[in-house]
Enzyme design. Structure first.
Site, PDB file in Angstrom:
ATOM      1  N   ARG A 159       0.832  -1.229   0.000  1.00 47.35           N
ATOM      2  CA  ARG A 159       0.000   0.000   0.000  1.00 47.35           C
ATOM      3  C   ARG A 159       0.860   1.272   0.000  1.00 47.35           C
ATOM      4  O   ARG A 159       0.526   2.260   0.650  1.00 47.35           O
ATOM      5  CB  ARG A 159      -0.961   0.047   1.197  1.00 47.35           C
ATOM      6  CG  ARG A 159      -2.028  -0.974   1.223  1.00 47.35           C
ATOM      7  CD  ARG A 159      -2.925  -0.983  -0.006  1.00 47.35           C
ATOM      8  NE  ARG A 159      -3.584  -2.254  -0.039  1.00 47.35           N
ATOM      9  CZ  ARG A 159      -3.072  -3.334  -0.637  1.00 47.35           C
ATOM     10  NH1 ARG A 159      -1.961  -3.249  -1.350  1.00 47.35           N
ATOM     11  NH2 ARG A 159      -3.671  -4.479  -0.589  1.00 47.35           N
ATOM     12  N   SER A 238     -10.983  -0.020   3.135  1.00 43.74           N
ATOM     13  CA  SER A 238     -10.319  -0.299   4.414  1.00 43.74           C
ATOM     14  C   SER A 238      -9.788   1.010   4.992  1.00 43.74           C
ATOM     15  O   SER A 238      -9.052   1.721   4.308  1.00 43.74           O
ATOM     16  CB  SER A 238      -9.146  -1.253   4.207  1.00 43.74           C
ATOM     17  OG  SER A 238      -9.599  -2.437   3.606  1.00 43.74           O
ATOM     18  N   GLU A 339      -5.269   4.179   6.053  1.00 39.93           N
ATOM     19  CA  GLU A 339      -4.944   3.951   4.636  1.00 39.93           C
ATOM     20  C   GLU A 339      -5.354   5.160   3.784  1.00 39.93           C
ATOM     21  O   GLU A 339      -4.574   5.624   2.948  1.00 39.93           O
ATOM     22  CB  GLU A 339      -5.620   2.668   4.151  1.00 39.93           C
ATOM     23  CG  GLU A 339      -5.291   2.359   2.705  1.00 39.93           C
ATOM     24  CD  GLU A 339      -6.061   1.182   2.154  1.00 39.93           C
ATOM     25  OE1 GLU A 339      -5.980   0.081   2.715  1.00 39.93           O
ATOM     26  OE2 GLU A 339      -6.745   1.364   1.130  1.00 39.93           O
TER      27      GLU A 339
HETATM   28  C1  LIG Z   1     -15.678   0.424  -1.241  1.00 40.40           C
HETATM   29  C2  LIG Z   1     -14.189   0.588  -1.415  1.00 40.40           C
HETATM   30  C3  LIG Z   1     -13.363  -0.516  -1.564  1.00 40.40           C
HETATM   31  C4  LIG Z   1     -11.984  -0.368  -1.746  1.00 40.40           C
HETATM   32  N1  LIG Z   1     -11.205  -1.485  -1.884  1.00 40.40           N
HETATM   33  C5  LIG Z   1      -9.873  -1.370  -2.058  1.00 40.40           C
HETATM   34  C6  LIG Z   1      -9.045  -2.526  -2.203  1.00 40.40           C
HETATM   35  O1  LIG Z   1      -9.529  -3.646  -2.217  1.00 40.40           O
HETATM   36  N2  LIG Z   1      -7.708  -2.333  -2.359  1.00 40.40           N
HETATM   37  C7  LIG Z   1      -7.142  -1.094  -2.381  1.00 40.40           C
HETATM   38  O2  LIG Z   1      -5.922  -1.013  -2.533  1.00 40.40           O
HETATM   39  N3  LIG Z   1      -7.892   0.022  -2.251  1.00 40.40           N
HETATM   40  C8  LIG Z   1      -9.240  -0.085  -2.076  1.00 40.40           C
HETATM   41  N4  LIG Z   1     -10.008   1.025  -1.907  1.00 40.40           N
HETATM   42  C9  LIG Z   1      -9.370   2.345  -1.875  1.00 40.40           C
HETATM   43  C10 LIG Z   1      -9.404   3.091  -3.224  1.00 40.40           C
HETATM   44  O3  LIG Z   1     -10.437   2.629  -4.045  1.00 40.40           O
HETATM   45  C11 LIG Z   1      -8.108   2.976  -3.997  1.00 40.40           C
HETATM   46  O4  LIG Z   1      -7.053   3.465  -3.225  1.00 40.40           O
HETATM   47  C12 LIG Z   1      -8.163   3.755  -5.320  1.00 40.40           C
HETATM   48  O5  LIG Z   1      -7.013   3.489  -6.098  1.00 40.40           O
HETATM   49  C13 LIG Z   1      -8.277   5.262  -5.139  1.00 40.40           C
HETATM   50  O6  LIG Z   1      -8.524   5.812  -6.406  1.00 40.40           O
HETATM   51  P1  LIG Z   1      -9.185   7.232  -6.583  1.00 40.40           P
HETATM   52  O7  LIG Z   1      -9.104   7.579  -8.019  1.00 40.40           O
HETATM   53  O8  LIG Z   1     -10.544   7.219  -5.989  1.00 40.40           O
HETATM   54  O9  LIG Z   1      -8.206   8.151  -5.734  1.00 40.40           O
HETATM   55  P2  LIG Z   1      -8.562   9.431  -4.876  1.00 40.40           P
HETATM   56  O10 LIG Z   1      -9.311   9.010  -3.650  1.00 40.40           O
HETATM   57  O11 LIG Z   1      -9.191  10.455  -5.725  1.00 40.40           O
HETATM   58  O12 LIG Z   1      -7.102   9.897  -4.450  1.00 40.40           O
HETATM   59  C14 LIG Z   1      -6.324   9.102  -3.562  1.00 40.40           C
HETATM   60  C15 LIG Z   1      -4.904   9.679  -3.510  1.00 40.40           C
HETATM   61  O13 LIG Z   1      -4.273   9.495  -4.777  1.00 40.40           O
HETATM   62  C16 LIG Z   1      -3.912  10.756  -5.327  1.00 40.40           C
HETATM   63  N5  LIG Z   1      -4.166  10.687  -6.760  1.00 40.40           N
HETATM   64  C17 LIG Z   1      -5.325  10.361  -7.389  1.00 40.40           C
HETATM   65  N6  LIG Z   1      -5.141  10.400  -8.726  1.00 40.40           N
HETATM   66  C18 LIG Z   1      -3.847  10.755  -8.938  1.00 40.40           C
HETATM   67  C19 LIG Z   1      -3.044  10.981 -10.095  1.00 40.40           C
HETATM   68  N7  LIG Z   1      -3.538  10.827 -11.320  1.00 40.40           N
HETATM   69  N8  LIG Z   1      -1.752  11.366  -9.922  1.00 40.40           N
HETATM   70  C20 LIG Z   1      -1.226  11.522  -8.687  1.00 40.40           C
HETATM   71  N9  LIG Z   1      -1.928  11.338  -7.557  1.00 40.40           N
HETATM   72  C21 LIG Z   1      -3.227  10.943  -7.679  1.00 40.40           C
HETATM   73  C22 LIG Z   1      -4.790  11.775  -4.619  1.00 40.40           C
HETATM   74  O14 LIG Z   1      -4.200  13.062  -4.613  1.00 40.40           O
HETATM   75  C23 LIG Z   1      -4.864  11.175  -3.232  1.00 40.40           C
HETATM   76  O15 LIG Z   1      -3.693  11.461  -2.521  1.00 40.40           O
HETATM   77  C24 LIG Z   1     -11.407   0.909  -1.738  1.00 40.40           C
HETATM   78  C25 LIG Z   1     -12.237   2.048  -1.588  1.00 40.40           C
HETATM   79  C26 LIG Z   1     -13.610   1.881  -1.425  1.00 40.40           C
HETATM   80  C27 LIG Z   1     -14.482   3.096  -1.270  1.00 40.40           C
END
Ligand SMILES: Cc1cc2nc3c(=O)[nH]c(=O)nc-3n(C[C@H](O)[C@H](O)[C@H](O)COP(=O)(O)OP(=O)(O)OC[C@H]3O[C@@H](n4cnc5c(N)ncnc54)[C@H](O)[C@@H]3O)c2cc1C
Length: 347
Positions: A159, A238, A339
């Site tokens: 992570r 998580s 996380e």
């Molecule tokens: C129901 C649910 C289940 C989930 N299950 C998992 C799982 O099984 N495994 C897991 O690892 N995660 C899980 N997650 C967490 C999450 O989905 C992941 O971390 C996902 O990759 C976040 O993507 P996002 O586009 O929503 O990022 P955001 O929430 O929009 O951003 C997260 C971080 O990444 C940065 N970021 C986003 N896009 C970029 C970019 N293009 N360049 C640089 N920085 C960037 C943001 O600035 C921030 O710091 C879950 C979340 C939910 C709500």
């Protein structure tokens, strides 16, 4: 597109937190880079936003530019896949399965954008993107240019990555993956729960579609697939990472667990460390599924997900998170670490 004083809560899966002073939506790489350059030149704080599924935004909101990445692009060349950062991850995974390619099939149903997956080295059910990412194309804010980082340069770990370690430096534009054609079969099933569910031994492959759909079923049962009508999915997934303990920390933890006649889950981790389960710790410290009576509670399906029952503020959610972190520390001497990324707030 530029909006002022724009609500951010609807752009996050937790659906809480205050507004952005300025919200810019970029649909091409050039627009992304231009928006970043403009904010940096003005000395303006910048928050990059994908699907908002790993963010806790404070109730005061964000006093700068929030750059929403809405670029699109799914380019497959043989077994090489290039995704634009704004592509919806779960849809891209489903498409690779349709194309008969293995490598990210167990990452089905994870919300958010493709560009965020290298940031925390997204992983689930025995697979993580570090295993298939070959290159990440990113705008380097320090150098003021677009760079291509190899898998090794991304410094992936559990992570974590170079992008998370240095959060204000890179904006991911594109992610390249090396997938595999196993004639319609998945990568070997690595996770015990998935193997049990599929009725195979760990290490055996299954049909790609079977693997993908099994993961979706398992995730739904835990409230880990987004459903706007289901408050158990109004979460950031998580909330705590699984603790990785040094040998000394692990011995101290085992002693406290033994006092309670408990046997803790343990998995080998790099450098002689041991990984244990945050969900187990939370449950055994007295915070069962559905714990809490306020507007923020634990999910009724999974102790690791902190959820907004509809009207929670960021402070409500954080109060619950602190109670759980402190309770686990008091019971087991283990410090839980969040996380999701905290914006303007601290645990
Ligand atoms: C129901 C649910 C289940 C989930 N299950 C998992 C799982 O099984 N495994 C897991 O690892 N995660 C899980 N997650 C967490 C999450 O989905 C992941 O971390 C996902 O990759 C976040 O993507 P996002 O586009 O929503 O990022 P955001 O929430 O929009 O951003 C997260 C971080 O990444 C940065 N970021 C986003 N896009 C970029 C970019 N293009 N360049 C640089 N920085 C960037 C943001 O600035 C921030 O710091 C879950 C979340 C939910 C709500």
């Amino acid at each position: 597109m530029v909006e002022l004083d724009a609500p951010l809560a609807p752009l996050t899966t937790l659906r809480l937190g205050g507004p952005a002073r300025r919200l810019v939506t970029a649909t091409t790489d050039d627009e992304v880079v231009a928006a970043v350059r403009e904010a940096d030149a003005a000395g303006e704080p910048l928050l990059v936003l994908g699907g908002g599924s790993n963010l806790v935004i404070g109730d005061a909101g964000f006093p700068g530019t929030v750059l929403r990445i809405a670029t699109t692009g799914f380019a497959l060349d043989g077994t090489t896949l290039e995704l634009a950062a704004g592509e919806v991850w779960a849809e891209a995974v489903a498409r690779t399965v349709e194309h008969g390619l293995a490598g990210i099939e167990f990452l089905a149903g994870i919300p958010g954008s493709a560009g965020a997956t290298p940031v925390q080295n997204v992983g689930a059910y025995g697979q993580e993107v570090a295993q298939s990412v070959t290159e990440v194309v990113a705008y380097d804010r320090r150098a003021g240019e677009t760079v291509t980082l190899s898998n090794a340069e991304c410094a992936f770990s559990y992570r974590h990555s170079r992008f998370k370690a240095d959060p204000d430096r890179y904006v991911v534009l594109r992610v390249r993956f090396g997938l595999a054609d196993h004639g319609g079969l998945s990568t070997p099933v690595a996770y015990a729960e998935t193997a049990r569910h599929l009725g195979v031994e760990q290490g055996e492959p299954v049909g790609l579609r079977e693997a993908h759909d099994a993961v979706l079923r398992l995730r739904s049962g835990k409230g880990m697939v987004l459903d706007p009508a289901d408050h158990d999915t109004w979460s950031a997934g998580s909330f705590f990472t699984n603790p990785v303990l040094t040998a000394e920390q692990y011995d101290a933890f085992l002693a406290l667990a033994a006092e309670r006649e408990l046997t803790a889950p343990a998995y080998p981790a790099p450098d002689g460390c041991t990984k244990t389960s945050a969900a187990w710790l939370i449950d055994k410290a007295g915070f069962g599924k559905g714990y809490g009576s306020g507007p923020a509670t634990l999910s009724t399906k999974h102790t690791l997900a902190l959820t907004n029952r509809g009207a929670a503020t960021a402070e409500d959610l954080l109060a619950l998170a602190r109670e759980i972190r402190d309770g686990v520390r008091a019971a087991f001497g283990v410090e839980l670490v969040n996380e999701p990324v905290m914006v303007g707030v601290k645990l």
